[in-house]
Design a protein around this motif. Structure first.
Motif, PDB file in Angstrom:
ATOM      1  N   GLY A 157      -0.739 -26.346  20.969  1.00 38.21           N
ATOM      2  CA  GLY A 157       0.816 -26.489  20.017  1.00 38.21           C
ATOM      3  C   GLY A 157       2.060 -27.423  20.709  1.00 38.21           C
ATOM      4  N   GLY A 158       1.872 -27.194  21.709  1.00 38.24           N
ATOM      5  CA  GLY A 158       2.519 -27.866  22.869  1.00 38.24           C
ATOM      6  C   GLY A 158       3.175 -29.075  22.208  1.00 38.24           C
ATOM      7  N   ILE A 159       4.376 -29.103  22.811  1.00 37.07           N
ATOM      8  CA  ILE A 159       4.862 -31.195  22.401  1.00 37.07           C
ATOM      9  C   ILE A 159       4.014 -32.156  22.970  1.00 37.07           C
ATOM     10  CG2 ILE A 159       7.357 -31.191  23.590  1.00 37.07           C
ATOM     11  CD1 ILE A 159       8.533 -31.907  21.403  1.00 37.07           C
ATOM     12  N   GLY A 160       3.443 -32.080  24.202  1.00 36.77           N
ATOM     13  CA  GLY A 160       3.343 -32.632  24.803  1.00 36.77           C
ATOM     14  C   GLY A 160       4.063 -34.020  25.577  1.00 36.77           C
ATOM     15  N   GLY A 161       3.623 -34.924  27.025  1.00 40.68           N
ATOM     16  CA  GLY A 161       4.510 -35.607  26.757  1.00 40.68           C
ATOM     17  C   GLY A 161       5.372 -36.538  26.443  1.00 40.68           C
ATOM     18  N   PHE A 162       6.259 -37.896  26.516  1.00 42.94           N
ATOM     19  CA  PHE A 162       6.378 -38.825  26.121  1.00 42.94           C
ATOM     20  C   PHE A 162       7.291 -39.317  26.706  1.00 42.94           C
ATOM     21  CE2 PHE A 162       9.117 -40.765  22.813  1.00 42.94           C
ATOM     22  CZ  PHE A 162       7.661 -41.059  21.549  1.00 42.94           C
ATOM     23  N   GLY A 163       6.877 -40.973  26.852  1.00 41.32           N
ATOM     24  CA  GLY A 163       7.958 -41.706  27.727  1.00 41.32           C
ATOM     25  C   GLY A 163       9.376 -42.488  27.227  1.00 41.32           C
ATOM     26  N   GLY A 164       9.803 -41.611  26.283  1.00 42.35           N
ATOM     27  CA  GLY A 164      10.907 -41.739  26.014  1.00 42.35           C
ATOM     28  C   GLY A 164      12.189 -40.496  26.290  1.00 42.35           C
ATOM     29  N   GLY A 165      11.145 -39.827  26.828  1.00 40.83           N
ATOM     30  CA  GLY A 165      12.127 -38.702  26.970  1.00 40.83           C
ATOM     31  C   GLY A 165      11.822 -37.233  25.986  1.00 40.83           C
ATOM     32  N   LEU A 166      11.460 -36.129  25.999  1.00 45.02           N
ATOM     33  CA  LEU A 166      11.154 -34.592  25.250  1.00 45.02           C
ATOM     34  C   LEU A 166      11.990 -34.661  24.420  1.00 45.02           C
ATOM     35  CD1 LEU A 166       9.448 -32.217  27.664  1.00 45.02           C
ATOM     36  CD2 LEU A 166       8.602 -34.368  26.011  1.00 45.02           C
ATOM     37  N   GLU A 167      13.011 -34.956  24.123  1.00 41.66           N
ATOM     38  CA  GLU A 167      14.498 -35.310  23.451  1.00 41.66           C
ATOM     39  C   GLU A 167      14.201 -36.232  22.414  1.00 41.66           C
ATOM     40  OE1 GLU A 167      16.535 -33.037  20.888  1.00 41.66           O
ATOM     41  OE2 GLU A 167      15.912 -32.357  22.521  1.00 41.66           O
ATOM     42  N   THR A 168      13.783 -37.392  22.736  1.00 43.66           N
ATOM     43  CA  THR A 168      13.410 -38.306  21.353  1.00 43.66           C
ATOM     44  C   THR A 168      11.947 -37.608  20.921  1.00 43.66           C
ATOM     45  OG1 THR A 168      14.366 -39.731  23.595  1.00 43.66           O
ATOM     46  CG2 THR A 168      13.082 -40.583  21.890  1.00 43.66           C
ATOM     47  N   LYS A 169      11.106 -37.421  21.709  1.00 43.83           N
ATOM     48  CA  LYS A 169       9.755 -36.609  20.961  1.00 43.83           C
ATOM     49  C   LYS A 169      10.724 -35.579  19.576  1.00 43.83           C
ATOM     50  CE  LYS A 169       5.259 -35.892  21.208  1.00 43.83           C
ATOM     51  NZ  LYS A 169       3.673 -35.279  22.050  1.00 43.83           N
ATOM     52  N   ARG A 170      11.231 -35.380  20.386  1.00 44.61           N
ATOM     53  CA  ARG A 170      11.946 -34.315  18.856  1.00 44.61           C
ATOM     54  C   ARG A 170      12.544 -34.732  18.205  1.00 44.61           C
ATOM     55  NH1 ARG A 170      12.810 -31.182  24.068  1.00 44.61           N
ATOM     56  NH2 ARG A 170      11.362 -29.490  24.653  1.00 44.61           N
ATOM     57  N   GLN A 171      13.526 -35.697  18.453  1.00 44.88           N
ATOM     58  CA  GLN A 171      13.948 -36.592  17.380  1.00 44.88           C
ATOM     59  C   GLN A 171      13.326 -36.912  16.227  1.00 44.88           C
ATOM     60  OE1 GLN A 171      17.247 -37.445  19.517  1.00 44.88           O
ATOM     61  NE2 GLN A 171      17.789 -37.386  18.237  1.00 44.88           N
ATOM     62  N   LEU A 172      12.125 -37.539  16.687  1.00 50.86           N
ATOM     63  CA  LEU A 172      11.079 -38.145  15.888  1.00 50.86           C
ATOM     64  C   LEU A 172       9.944 -37.101  15.152  1.00 50.86           C
ATOM     65  CD1 LEU A 172      10.297 -41.093  18.532  1.00 50.86           C
ATOM     66  CD2 LEU A 172      10.965 -41.757  16.015  1.00 50.86           C
TER      67      LEU A 172
END
Length: 184
Positions: A157-172
Motif C-alpha cells: 500500500g506504500g506509494i513507491g518511488g517516482f521520478g517526478g517526486g513523491l509529491e507529484t505522484k500524490r497529486q496525480l
C-alpha cells in the motif's frame, strides 16, 4: 539547428504549464517521445541533449508545431479532469526490451483511477520474479503521465518511488481519485 534525423524523423519540443509544474514535451513524426517533469532551464537542457543524442537529431523548439498540438490539448484536458485516457501516437524508440513490454502493459492495462503493484505488472508480462526490474522500468519511462507510471504502487500500500517526486505522484493519484486531495 537540424530537426530531421537520418531516418527522416522530425523532432520538436515545447514547455507547457501544468498543475504539477512545467512539463517539457517532445514529439517526432512517429508521436510523443518524451515528457519531462520540472522543466527548468537546467532540466530542459539536459533532456534535450540526451534526446538529441538518442534520436540522432537536435530537437527544435516549436511550441506551435502540429506534432505537439494534440499532446498539449490532451494533457490540458487531463489536468482539467476532462480526460481519463490519452489517445496519442507514441514514439517508443527511447525504450526497448523488457522496459518497453512493461510500459506497454501499463499503458493498456492500468486505467485511470486504478493502481497496480510492481509484482502485478511483472506477472502480467510473464516475469513474476521481476518486480524490482519493473521499478527500474518505471524510472526509465520517457512518457510519464501519458504512460501512467504514477499508477504503480508498492504491494503493502506504500506509494513507491517516482521520478517526478513523491509529491507529484500524490497529486496525480489525487487527481485520479486514488488518494484524497491534500487539505492544504
Amino acid at each position: 539547428m537540424n530537426a530531421t534525423a537520418q531516418d527522416g524523423r522530425t523532432a520538436v519540443w515545447a514547455v507547457v504549464d501544468s498543475d504539477i509544474g512545467p512539463l517539457l514535451l517532445a514529439a517526432t513524426t512517429e508521436g510523443l517521445v518524451t515528457v519531462a517533469f520540472h522543466a527548468t532551464d537546467a532540466v530542459r537542457d539536459r533532456t534535450l541533449e540526451r534526446l538529441g543524442s538518442r534520436l540522432g537529431t537536435e530537437p527544435v523548439h516549436a511550441p506551435g508545431s502540429p506534432l505537439l498540438a494534440e499532446p498539449i490539448r490532451q494533457l490540458a484536458e487531463y489536468f482539467a479532469g476532462d480526460r481519463r485516457a490519452f489517445e496519442l501516437p507514441l514514439d517508443w524508440s527511447l525504450v526497448s526490451g523488457f522496459n518497453r513490454q512493461v510500459l506497454r502493459e501499463l499503458d493498456s492495462g492500468v486505467p485511470y483511477g486504478a493502481v497496480a503493484g510492481y509484482g502485478d505488472l511483472a506477472r502480467r508480462v510473464g516475469q513474476p520474479g521481476a518486480a524490482q526490474a519493473v521499478g527500474l522500468a518505471m524510472g526509465a519511462n520517457p512518457l510519464p503521465v501519458v504512460v501512467p507510471c504514477h499508477r504503480v504502487v508498492e504491494r503493502d500500500g506504500g506509494i513507491g518511488g517516482f521520478g517526478g517526486g513523491l509529491e507529484t505522484k500524490r497529486q496525480l493519484l489525487a487527481l485520479e481519485g486514488v488518494l484524497p486531495q491534500p487539505l492544504f
